[in-house]
Motif scaffolding. Structure first.
Motif, PDB file in Angstrom:
ATOM      1  N   ASP A  66      -7.348   6.302   0.050  1.00  0.00           N
ATOM      2  CA  ASP A  66      -8.208   5.956   0.650  1.00  0.00           C
ATOM      3  C   ASP A  66      -7.988   5.053   2.043  1.00  0.00           C
ATOM      4  OD1 ASP A  66     -11.136   4.822   0.935  1.00  0.00           O
ATOM      5  OD2 ASP A  66     -10.967   3.465  -0.950  1.00  0.00           O
ATOM      6  N   MET A  67      -7.040   4.139   1.797  1.00  0.00           N
ATOM      7  CA  MET A  67      -6.730   3.628   3.155  1.00  0.00           C
ATOM      8  C   MET A  67      -6.357   4.557   4.171  1.00  0.00           C
ATOM      9  SD  MET A  67      -3.872   0.415   1.846  1.00  0.00           S
ATOM     10  CE  MET A  67      -4.300  -1.147   1.223  1.00  0.00           C
ATOM     11  N   LYS A  68      -5.387   5.694   3.915  1.00  0.00           N
ATOM     12  CA  LYS A  68      -5.422   6.542   4.947  1.00  0.00           C
ATOM     13  C   LYS A  68      -6.627   7.209   5.778  1.00  0.00           C
ATOM     14  CE  LYS A  68      -2.612  10.528   6.016  1.00  0.00           C
ATOM     15  NZ  LYS A  68      -1.637  11.834   5.381  1.00  0.00           N
ATOM     16  N   GLY A  69      -7.399   7.594   4.646  1.00  0.00           N
ATOM     17  CA  GLY A  69      -8.670   8.153   5.215  1.00  0.00           C
ATOM     18  C   GLY A  69      -9.471   7.142   6.030  1.00  0.00           C
ATOM     19  N   ARG A  70      -9.545   5.961   5.633  1.00  0.00           N
ATOM     20  CA  ARG A  70     -10.417   5.024   6.149  1.00  0.00           C
ATOM     21  C   ARG A  70      -9.633   4.611   7.717  1.00  0.00           C
ATOM     22  NH1 ARG A  70     -14.503   2.576   3.341  1.00  0.00           N
ATOM     23  NH2 ARG A  70     -14.572   3.191   1.172  1.00  0.00           N
ATOM     24  N   LEU A  71      -8.417   4.700   7.602  1.00  0.00           N
ATOM     25  CA  LEU A  71      -7.839   4.660   8.931  1.00  0.00           C
ATOM     26  C   LEU A  71      -8.149   5.723   9.966  1.00  0.00           C
ATOM     27  CD1 LEU A  71      -4.415   2.993   8.044  1.00  0.00           C
ATOM     28  CD2 LEU A  71      -5.820   2.046   9.628  1.00  0.00           C
ATOM     29  N   PHE A 114      -2.489   3.526  -7.405  1.00  0.00           N
ATOM     30  CA  PHE A 114      -1.866   3.131  -6.297  1.00  0.00           C
ATOM     31  C   PHE A 114      -1.833   4.404  -5.130  1.00  0.00           C
ATOM     32  CE2 PHE A 114       1.742   3.559  -3.248  1.00  0.00           C
ATOM     33  CZ  PHE A 114       1.561   2.683  -2.444  1.00  0.00           C
ATOM     34  N   LEU A 115      -1.720   5.450  -5.660  1.00  0.00           N
ATOM     35  CA  LEU A 115      -1.975   6.645  -4.801  1.00  0.00           C
ATOM     36  C   LEU A 115      -3.424   7.049  -4.357  1.00  0.00           C
ATOM     37  CD1 LEU A 115       0.301   9.194  -6.804  1.00  0.00           C
ATOM     38  CD2 LEU A 115       0.880   8.007  -4.652  1.00  0.00           C
ATOM     39  N   GLN A 116      -4.490   6.593  -5.163  1.00  0.00           N
ATOM     40  CA  GLN A 116      -5.804   6.631  -5.056  1.00  0.00           C
ATOM     41  C   GLN A 116      -5.939   5.518  -3.870  1.00  0.00           C
ATOM     42  OE1 GLN A 116      -7.856   6.036  -8.558  1.00  0.00           O
ATOM     43  NE2 GLN A 116      -7.096   7.923  -9.434  1.00  0.00           N
TER      44      GLN A 116
END
Length: 506
Positions: free
Chosen positions: A94-99, A88-90
Motif C-alpha cells: 500500500d505504501m509503495k502504491g501510494r508513493l 506487513f506485506l499488505q
C-alpha cells in the motif's frame, strides 16, 4: 512559475518483542492506522494521534519553506509482538502504491520506530526504507527519525540520506528531533549530501540501563553529543531493543557528517571506544519483590516517610508485555498495604464486568480469568467499583503529552488498601492523567505501581524524585534480566547476556 516542494510523509511504528503475542491489523486500528485523506485530516488536528516528531517536522517545515505535505500512510501501535507478516506485506505494498501514485516527489520523511520485526522478517524497517528508495530514485532526499530503542542495520543507513534518533529516555525530545529532521531536510534539498558511518557494539543494554538522566547511557549520550560541530551534523546513539532478538541487535553509533566521511568514521570509532570502556555498567540493578513490597507497606504505615513509586519493569506494555501480571498486586493485597494505587492493569473482560455492574457495586474481581500466558496469573479479590470512564483522554506530561489516547472502557476498583485502574486497550502507564481522570489525587497516595519501564519518570516526576522510584524484579515479558530469555538471533557473544565478550572482534 515557482512550485512548492512536495514531500511525502509515512511511517510504521512498532517496537517488537519477539517473545510477545503477534501484533495484527486490529491492534493498529485500535491506536492509529491512516492513509491518504484520513491521514491528511489527522495532520490538521490540534489534538492528534500522530507521532509527536511527525507533527513537529510538519510544523517546522511550515515556517521553513514553501512545501506541500503528501501523506502516504502512518501506523502506530503500542509495543507488542512481531507484526503479522502478511499484514506487513499488505502495508508495504500500500505504501509503495501510494508513493508511486504521488510521484514526482521532491523528498520523503519516514517516521519509524526502528525495532520492528515480522513473523518472518527480522528487518522490516529496512524493507520500508529500501522500498522508498526504489520508488523515488537515488537523488531524492530521504530523512528518517527513529526511537533510540531502534535496532539499525547497515541496509537502513545506506537506503536514506540521514537517520536521526531520539536523545532522551524517557522520550521527551520528539519535538526537537522533528525540528532537526526538518532543518536537515531543508539543507539536503538545497544540495547537501551527508555521509554516515555506523559502528555496532556487542552490547544489548537492558532497558533500565538506558536512562539519560543518570547512568552509563546518560554519560555516553553526553560524551557523544559533545563531538558535534559544524561538520558533524548528527550523532545518534541507539541502545536498541534486545527483545526484538535480531542479527542487527547491538548498541549502534551513527555519525553523519556534511561531507567528510573520514571524520564521520573517526568520530564514530572514538565514541564506540568510550562506550566499550564503560560496557560493564550495563548490568541492571533491580529491587526484589519482597523488599519493594516492604517499602510500600512502610510508606503506607508511616505518614512521615516519602511515598514510593514501584515500577513493574518486567510487565511494561511499552516493551511488548501484556500489562496484566499480578505479582505486585497480589503481594500488596496480601501484605495489607495502605494508600496504594496500581496503574494501569490491562483486562478488558474485568473492565466490562465492572461496567455492567455499575459504580458502587461490590463483587469478586477476577484478574486474568483466562490466563493469556505463563506470566499473567489469575488473581481474585473482593472489590468495589468506584468510577467508570470511556478511556478517551489527552496526555498531560512527558511521553504522551498533548497526544490523544484511548484506553477503552476504564474502571477504578477498590480492593481495600489497594486501588487498581483497569483498562481495555493495552497501554503503558506513562502519564498521570490515566490515574487523575479516575479521580485519583496522586500526591496523596503512599505508593503508586506503574506498569512502565521508564517513560513514567517524565510523567510522574512532579510526584516522585528519581530516588523514590523502585524498579521491581518480578517476572514478565519485558524483564531487564536478559539471561531469562531464549534468544535465537542475537549476534553472540553479547553483553550482558554473555559475560566473556571482547571488542573489537578479530
Amino acid at each position: 512559475m515557482f512550485q512548492k516542494k512536495r514531500i511525502a510523509i509515512l511511517g510504521l511504528m512498532l517496537e517488537s518483542n519477539s517473545f510477545a503475542p503477534v501484533t495484527g491489523k486490529d491492534d493498529f486500528l485500535s491506536r492509529l492506522y491512516l492513509a491518504g485523506i484520513e491521514f491528511a485530516e489527522e495532520l490538521r488536528k490540534d489534538e492528534s494521534k500522530l507521532p509527536t516528531e511527525m507533527r513537529s517536522f510538519c510544523a517546522t517545515m511550515d515556517v521553513s519553506m514553501e512545501w506541500e505535505p503528501v501523506p502516504i500512510l502512518i501506523g502506530l501501535v503500542e509495543a507488542g509482538g512481531p507484526i503479522e507478516h502478511e499484514f506487513f506485506l499488505q502495508t508495504l505494498a500500500d505504501m509503495k502504491g501510494r508513493l508511486e501514485a504521488a510521484m514526482p516527489l521532491d523528498a520523503v520523511y519516514i517516521c519509524n520506530h526502528g525495532a520492528m520485526i515480522t513473523t518472518e522478517n527480522r528487518d522490516p524497517d529496512a524493507e520500508i526504507f529500501s522500498m522508498t528508495r526504489s520508488v523515488v530514485g537515488a537523488n531524492i532526499p530521504i530523512v528518517a527519525t527513529l526511537d533510540l530503542h531502534g535496532n539499525v542495520s547497515d541496509q537502513m543507513v545506506e537506503a536514506v540520506n540521514l537517520i536521526i534518533a531520539y536523545q532522551s529516555n524517557p522520550h521527551i525530545d520528539m519535538v526537537e528531533r522533528g525540528k532537526e529532521a526538518a532543518f536537515a531536510m531543508v539543507e539536503i534539498l538545497d544540495g547537501l549530501r551527508p555521509v554516515a558511518s555506523i559502528i555496532r557494539l556487542p552490547i544489548t543494554p537492558p532497558t533500565v540501563t538506558l536512562l539519560t538522566e543518570k547512568g552509563p547511557y546518560a554519560d555516553l549520550m553526553n560524551y557523544s553529543q559533545s563531538k558535534k560541530d559544524a561538520e558533524i551534523m548528527n550523532i545518534s546513539v541507539l541502545g536498541g531493543f534486545a527483545y526484538a532478538d535480531t542479527p542487527k541487535n547491538g548498541l549502534a553509533i551513527i555519525v553523519t557528517a556534511r561531507s567528510d566521511r573520514a571524520l564521520a568514521e573517526a568520530t564514530a570509532r572514538d565514541i564506540a571506544d568510550y562506550a566499550w570502556r564503560e560496557h560493564k555498567r550495563y548490568d541492571p540493578n533491580l529491587t526484589s519483590l519482597e523488599d519493594a513490597i516492604a517499602q510500600a507497606v512502610h510508606a503506607g504505615e508511616n505518614p512521615d516517610a516519602l511515598p514510593v513509586a514501584l515500577a513493574d519493569v518486567a510487565d511494561n506494555p511499552g516493551g511488548g508485555a501484556n500489562g496484566n501480571t499480578t505479582w505486585i498486586l497480589e503481594a500488596l493485597v496480601k501484605a495489607g498495604a495502605k494508600g496504594a494505587v496500581l496503574g494501569i492493569f490491562n483486562d478488558a473482560a474485568l473492565a466490562q464486568e465492572a461496567l455492567h455492574l455499575g459504580e458502587g457495586a461490590r463483587f469478586r474481581a477476577i484478574f486474568n480469568r483466562v490466563e493469556p500466558d505463563r506470566f499473567s496469573r489469575r488473581f481474585e479479590a473482593d472489590a468495589t467499583v468506584v468510577k467508570i470512564r470511556d478511556g478517551d483522554c489527552v496526555g498531560r506530561r512527558g511521553f504522551y503529552a498533548n497526544r490523544r489516547l484511548n484506553l477503552g472502557t476504564t474502571v477504578l476498583l477498590d480492593l481495600g488498601g489497594v486501588k487498581v485502574v483497569v483498562i481495555s486497550i493495552r497501554t503503558q502507564c506513562a502519564d498521570p492523567v490515566f490515574l487523575e481522570m479516575m479521580g485519583i489525587d496522586i500526591a496523596k497516595q503512599r505508593s503508586v505501581v506503574v506498569k512502565s519501564r521508564g517513560h513514567f519518570r517524565a510523567g510522574f516526576d512532579e510526584f516522585f524524585a528519581f530516588d523514590q522510584v523502585i524498579e521491581v524484579d518480578a517476572p514478565g515479558l519485558s524483564s531487564p534480566i536478559l539471561s531469562r530469555f531464549d534468544f535465537k538471533f542475537l549476534p553472540r557473544p553479547v553483553f550482558p547476556v554473555d559475560r566473556n565478550v571482547s571488542w573489537p572482534r578479530d
